[in-house]
Design an enzyme around this catalytic site. Structure first.
Site, PDB file in Angstrom:
ATOM      1  N   CYS A  72      30.830  -5.299   2.216  1.00  0.00           N
ATOM      2  CA  CYS A  72      31.992  -5.124   1.341  1.00  0.00           C
ATOM      3  C   CYS A  72      33.231  -5.166   2.216  1.00  0.00           C
ATOM      4  O   CYS A  72      33.353  -4.365   3.163  1.00  0.00           O
ATOM      5  CB  CYS A  72      31.892  -3.778   0.617  1.00  0.00           C
ATOM      6  SG  CYS A  72      33.350  -3.281  -0.323  1.00  0.00           S
ATOM      7  N   CYS A 184      36.011 -11.172  -1.051  1.00  0.00           N
ATOM      8  CA  CYS A 184      35.291 -10.064  -1.682  1.00  0.00           C
ATOM      9  C   CYS A 184      33.879 -10.558  -1.923  1.00  0.00           C
ATOM     10  O   CYS A 184      33.686 -11.696  -2.374  1.00  0.00           O
ATOM     11  CB  CYS A 184      35.957  -9.658  -3.002  1.00  0.00           C
ATOM     12  SG  CYS A 184      34.987  -8.495  -4.005  1.00  0.00           S
TER      13      CYS A 184
END
Length: 260
Positions: A72, A184
């Site tokens: 992440c 992302c």
């Protein structure tokens, strides 16, 4: 000897990174942990998210893993330095693939467009990264928070998502850009839809390959060829709800089917 490697994300986004690892290391064992109680991270405060990350990583460490991949970009920018200071095992972070994107466009003079969460784009770590590699000030960025929410709902509607991309890109001259960076880990689910919106000359990249290569180097893993056998991935979540594990399994299957 088979290693047990953990991948962590707020939700199902990090499965895009795990998917790359599974293709290279079909004989290793993996644990995937999603903070389903607090997803999405990108719209919350930095202090709030940092607390959630530390709670989750503490739970992961109890599973006797040999390494943790923070799959992440937001979590990496907020916490990876402090996590490495606290734990002895290798902790692999990731960052938007801005450097390779800039290098890819050095000869053409084209610009780079980064898609990421608002929280990632606001962090010092991201801005320092851009400042370090963007000598010609050719990097632009756009926050796409809705994509994370839709991804978590397993919403991959081509028409809806394509219209969203067109709306977000409407004010840009896309002929100026040579590369789009998916900053992302949720965003690669939508690569094929994005491809239908962008001009053919624009390349789309993300940080998964670089992250998995870093993991390979740190653990001395050897890439293997062949299909997976048995249950290679264990799914866990902060909510502990069985339906969340089923959702993660379905999302990974979606990635596998759409990469063939």
């Amino acid at each position: 000897m088979t290693k047990k490697i953990a991948f962590f994300d707020s939700g199902i986004g990090g499965l895009t990174v795990l998917h790359q690892a599974l293709k290279q290391f079909p004989e290793e064992k993996f644990l995937y942990y999603a903070d389903t109680l607090h997803v999405p991270y990108g719209t919350k405060s930095a202090d709030e998210v940092r607390g959630h990350i530390f709670d989750c990583v503490e739970a992961i460490v109890q599973e006797d893993v040999q390494a943790i991949v923070i799959a992440c970009n937001t979590a990496t920018s907020l916490a990876v330095k402090d996590l490495r200071a606290k734990y002895d095992i290798p902790i692999i972070g990731m960052e938007p693939a801005v450097k390779p994107a800039v290098e890819m466009n050095s000869d053409s003079g084209k610009r780079v467009l980064v898609f990421a969460t608002a929280l990632t784009l606001s962090q010092t770590k991201y801005n320092e990264l851009v400042s370090r590699v963007d000598d010609h000030h050719s990097v632009d960025s756009i926050a796409l928070p809705e994509l994370v929410e839709w991804c978590e709902q397993l919403d991959f509607d081509p028409g809806k998502i394509a219209d969203y991309f067109r709306f977000k890109l409407a004010d840009l001259d896309l002929h100026m850009y040579g590369t789009v960076v998916l900053g992302c880990t949720h965003y690669p689910y939508y690569t094929s839809i994005l491809r239908t919106v962008l001009p053919d000359h624009i390349q789309i990249i993300d940080g998964s390959t670089g992250t998995v290569n870093h993991l390979k180097q740190r653990l001395g893993l050897v890439a293997q060829h062949g299909d997976r056998t048995g249950e290679q991935v264990t799914f866990l979540s902060s909510s502990g709800r069985p339906e969340e594990q089923e959702k993660m399994s379905s999302a990974l299957q979606y990635l596998e089917m759409n990469s063939k």
